[in-house]
Design a protein around this motif. Structure first.
Motif, mmCIF file in Angstrom:
data_model
loop_
_atom_site.group_PDB
_atom_site.id
_atom_site.type_symbol
_atom_site.label_atom_id
_atom_site.label_comp_id
_atom_site.label_asym_id
_atom_site.label_seq_id
_atom_site.Cartn_x
_atom_site.Cartn_y
_atom_site.Cartn_z
ATOM 1 N N SER A 75 -13.844 -11.587 -4.656
ATOM 2 C CA SER A 75 -12.524 -11.053 -4.309
ATOM 3 C C SER A 75 -12.424 -10.619 -2.847
ATOM 4 O O SER A 75 -11.329 -10.409 -2.342
ATOM 5 C CB SER A 75 -12.204 -9.852 -5.203
ATOM 6 N N LYS A 76 -13.544 -10.490 -2.179
ATOM 7 C CA LYS A 76 -13.558 -9.950 -0.817
ATOM 8 C C LYS A 76 -12.749 -10.788 0.155
ATOM 9 O O LYS A 76 -12.155 -10.259 1.082
ATOM 10 C CB LYS A 76 -14.985 -9.774 -0.322
ATOM 11 N N ARG A 77 -12.688 -12.073 -0.045
ATOM 12 C CA ARG A 77 -11.935 -12.928 0.866
ATOM 13 C C ARG A 77 -10.455 -12.575 0.845
ATOM 14 O O ARG A 77 -9.812 -12.534 1.881
ATOM 15 C CB ARG A 77 -12.173 -14.411 0.560
ATOM 16 N N ASP A 78 -9.903 -12.266 -0.331
ATOM 17 C CA ASP A 78 -8.498 -11.871 -0.414
ATOM 18 C C ASP A 78 -8.261 -10.557 0.326
ATOM 19 O O ASP A 78 -7.262 -10.396 1.023
ATOM 20 C CB ASP A 78 -8.052 -11.716 -1.867
ATOM 21 N N TYR A 79 -9.184 -9.629 0.168
ATOM 22 C CA TYR A 79 -9.043 -8.332 0.835
ATOM 23 C C TYR A 79 -9.109 -8.498 2.350
ATOM 24 O O TYR A 79 -8.323 -7.894 3.079
ATOM 25 C CB TYR A 79 -10.112 -7.351 0.365
ATOM 26 N N LEU A 80 -10.028 -9.325 2.814
ATOM 27 C CA LEU A 80 -10.144 -9.560 4.258
ATOM 28 C C LEU A 80 -8.863 -10.168 4.815
ATOM 29 O O LEU A 80 -8.397 -9.779 5.896
ATOM 30 C CB LEU A 80 -11.326 -10.488 4.560
ATOM 31 N N TYR A 81 -8.277 -11.098 4.083
ATOM 32 C CA TYR A 81 -7.056 -11.764 4.529
ATOM 33 C C TYR A 81 -5.923 -10.754 4.688
ATOM 34 O O TYR A 81 -5.253 -10.702 5.721
ATOM 35 C CB TYR A 81 -6.676 -12.867 3.534
ATOM 36 N N TYR A 82 -5.714 -9.931 3.672
ATOM 37 C CA TYR A 82 -4.618 -8.965 3.745
ATOM 38 C C TYR A 82 -4.929 -7.794 4.674
ATOM 39 O O TYR A 82 -4.010 -7.199 5.248
ATOM 40 C CB TYR A 82 -4.200 -8.509 2.348
ATOM 41 N N LEU A 83 -6.196 -7.476 4.857
ATOM 42 C CA LEU A 83 -6.565 -6.481 5.873
ATOM 43 C C LEU A 83 -6.215 -6.990 7.266
ATOM 44 O O LEU A 83 -5.729 -6.244 8.116
ATOM 45 C CB LEU A 83 -8.054 -6.134 5.778
ATOM 46 N N ALA A 84 -6.432 -8.279 7.482
ATOM 47 C CA ALA A 84 -6.070 -8.882 8.772
ATOM 48 C C ALA A 84 -4.562 -8.852 8.967
ATOM 49 O O ALA A 84 -4.066 -8.462 10.033
ATOM 50 C CB ALA A 84 -6.597 -10.314 8.859
#
Length: 149
Positions: free
Chosen positions: A69-78
């Motif tokens: 799930s970390k990739r989704d979090y990184l995307y929206y954090l960006a």
């Protein structure tokens, strides 16, 4: 692709996911899904306070959730950081994502958009600074001219 940084969440969606999140919060058991959906809406809010709250929720998820799930979090954090003009931080998240998935075209496009906005706002900042300097020089010149009279 620019619209990804300009998209504003519909009020109904924000209220819907906020209600679910707060119901779970009051029961003491928040699911990662409810927290993510609420954070996802907050990051797309038109208010910087909401965006910052969404970033906090996403960072919590990033540090506690499973790897996939970390990739989704990184995307929206960006996206969230770019929306509040924290471009360097946004680029850090983009680069973190690209370390996980280097061939992701959507994230490469996001990186280009963030850099373009940095450049554009850098030029705007220079123009504002130049305008202030010219304004001060004009005032000083006027004061000097009045003093000679």
């Amino acid at each position: 692709m620019d619209e990804v940084l300009d998209e504003v969440v519909p009020t109904e969606d924000l209220k819907k996911y906020e209600k679910v999140y707060h119901e779970q919060l009051s029961s003491g058991k928040i699911t990662q899904k409810a927290q993510f959906e609420y954070a996802w809406c907050l990051v797309r809010s038109k208010y910087s306070g909401d965006i910052r709250k969404g970033l906090i929720l996403l960072e919590e998820l990033f540090h506690t959730d499973k790897e996939e799930s970390k990739r989704d979090y990184l995307y929206y954090l960006a996206i969230g950081n770019a929306r509040i003009k924290e471009y360097n931080k946004a680029l850090q998240y983009v680069r973190g994502f690209l370390q996980i998935e280097p061939g992701n075209h959507q994230v490469h496009d996001l990186e280009v958009i963030i850099k373009r906005r940095m450049d554009k706002e850098g030029l705007v900042g220079v123009a504002i600074t130049g305008g202030i300097v010219l304004g001060i020089a004009g005032i000083a010149g006027l004061a000097f001219a009045l003093a000679k009279k």
